[in-house]
Each structure stands twice: as C-alpha cells, then as structure tokens.
Design a protein around this motif. Structure first.
Motif, mmCIF file in Angstrom:
data_model
loop_
_atom_site.group_PDB
_atom_site.id
_atom_site.type_symbol
_atom_site.label_atom_id
_atom_site.label_comp_id
_atom_site.label_asym_id
_atom_site.label_seq_id
_atom_site.Cartn_x
_atom_site.Cartn_y
_atom_site.Cartn_z
ATOM 1 N N SER A 242 0.823 -1.212 0.000
ATOM 2 C CA SER A 242 0.000 0.000 0.000
ATOM 3 C C SER A 242 0.855 1.259 0.000
ATOM 4 O O SER A 242 0.386 2.333 -0.400
ATOM 5 N N ALA B 242 -7.839 6.801 4.536
ATOM 6 C CA ALA B 242 -6.674 5.918 4.617
ATOM 7 C C ALA B 242 -6.736 5.042 5.859
ATOM 8 O O ALA B 242 -6.267 3.900 5.840
ATOM 9 N N ASP C 118 -8.849 2.238 5.009
ATOM 10 C CA ASP C 118 -8.098 1.331 4.138
ATOM 11 C C ASP C 118 -7.253 0.376 4.978
ATOM 12 O O ASP C 118 -7.206 -0.835 4.720
ATOM 13 N N GLY C 119 -6.546 0.939 5.967
ATOM 14 C CA GLY C 119 -5.731 0.101 6.835
ATOM 15 C C GLY C 119 -6.555 -0.919 7.587
ATOM 16 O O GLY C 119 -6.144 -2.078 7.751
ATOM 17 N N ARG D 100 -5.712 2.839 -4.179
ATOM 18 C CA ARG D 100 -4.760 3.675 -3.450
ATOM 19 C C ARG D 100 -4.020 4.641 -4.367
ATOM 20 O O ARG D 100 -3.738 5.778 -3.987
ATOM 21 N N THR E 194 -2.859 4.722 7.499
ATOM 22 C CA THR E 194 -3.044 3.333 7.076
ATOM 23 C C THR E 194 -2.495 2.370 8.117
ATOM 24 O O THR E 194 -3.119 1.346 8.435
#
Length: 222
Positions: A7, A99, A102-103, A131, A162
């Motif tokens: 990522s 973000a 996303d993590g 991303r 993230t």
C-alpha cells in the motif's frame, strides 16, 4: 503485512508519476481525466453509499453543503484562491481519514479465516487498486499550491493513517460507523467534488477539453 507494505508503493509512485507527466501535456490531460473519474467513482460507489447507510437521507444535505459552501464563500469574500485552499484542506483531511479505513480493511483481510482467503484477497486487491488514484489526487492538487515538503507530509500522514487503521482496526471501525462520521464524510465528499470540478491545481497548463489536442487524452483517462 505484505498488503500493508504494498500500500506504500502508491505513495511513492504518485509524485514520480506526476513529475514524469508534468513535461508531457497529453499525459497531464490523461491523468487529469483519470483522477476526475476515479475519485468521483470512489465517492459515488465507496464513500457515499456507506455514509447513507450510517446517516440516512440527511447525508445529502451535508453533501450539498460541502459542494456549495465554497462557491457561496467565494462570492461573498471574493477570495477564490483562499477558499479553494480551505476546501482543499478539508477534502484532503477526508482522504487521510479514508486511509485509516483502508488500513482497517487490509487488517481484516490479513486476520481473516483461511476458508475466506479468496474473499480477503479480493478485498486487499480492491484496496490496493484504488490507493494510486487517492495518492495521485493528493499530490495532483496539493503540490502546485503547497510545495514539495507539505505535499510529502500529507502523503506521510496517509501512510501513518493506514498503519494506525491496520493495527487498531477493531477500536477504529466502531466509531467510524456512527452517523456523525457519516455526515463528516458526506461534507468532505462535497468539498472534494468542488475541487474536482474547478480543478484549481492546473495553473492553466491543461485546457480540460477547450483544446482539441487535450480532448482525446483526457477522454481516454476518463
């Protein structure tokens, strides 16, 4: 951990791609079209449906407020550049918040049961795939206005967000599903739409369809 490491590649690739395109007008037009549709699609398919699920119909009022407030402020204060910077700061804060989610999604795939491997693999791939447009959007809009150091700091914040989301997913997912966060996300989405439509980052370098030479690469990017 492999997905988390991958990522970060987009955060490195985005500035390199931007500066490679900067000396090529057709590539700048292509990437501008790509970012416009990619981020618009992310908002329409990823952010707003989840916000509506958590906040109901009221999220569309916040969406409209985020979209129209910069326009009204420009007309009242006659300070278009400063208003654009404010809308940009708000929009980028929303991308940093994104973000974190996303993590959390990458952590969900990392800690999933073996029998759900294919589903988690698809989830990780989806997160990694979007991303790059997010990283490009941050650099595309921030670098011309804020310079190298602050733009790099924003990408670093995305990376930190993230990591925080990856390691603290269980405690972060619950508050991120509240209606208050949904309203904030909708307002940020409206601000980002304003930035996408007005594109104050270009500085006159791309014509956005007014130059016939830029139409086909921008359309291809779309």
């Amino acid at each position: 951990m492999i997905a988390l490491t991958l990522s970060f590649l987009s955060l490195i690739a985005a500035p390199l791609l931007y500066h490679w395109c900067a000396s090529r007008a057709s590539m700048m037009a292509f990437m501008d079209g790509f970012i416009f549709v990619a981020v618009g699609g992310l908002l329409a398919v990823g952010v707003l449906p989840l916000a509506f699920q958590n906040g109901g119909w009221l999220v569309f009022l916040f969406l409209a407020a985020g979209l129209l407030l910069p326009v009204l402020t420009e007309r009242m204060l006659h300070r278009e550049g400063q208003v654009h910077r404010g809308a940009l700061a708000l929009a980028l804060s929303g991308l940093i918040l994104h973000a974190i989610t996303d993590g959390a999604a990458l952590a969900h795939g990392h800690r999933g049961a073996p029998d759900a491997f294919k589903g988690h693999l698809f989830l990780n791939f989806s997160v990694l795939l979007h991303r790059l447009p997010i990283a490009l959007t941050i650099w595309w809009f921030a670098f011309p206005l804020l310079g190298m150091f602050l733009s790099s700091s924003l990408l670093a914040l995305v990376g930190i967000g993230t990591v925080i989301g990856f390691f603290y997913a269980p405690s972060l997912l619950e508050p991120l599903s509240t209606s208050g966060i949904a309203y904030f996300q909708a307002f940020v989405a409206g601000s980002l739409m304003h930035i996408l439509v007005h594109r104050p980052h270009t500085g006159g370098r791309c014509s956005h369809g007014h130059d016939s030479n830029a139409r086909w690469p921008e359309g291809l990017g779309n």
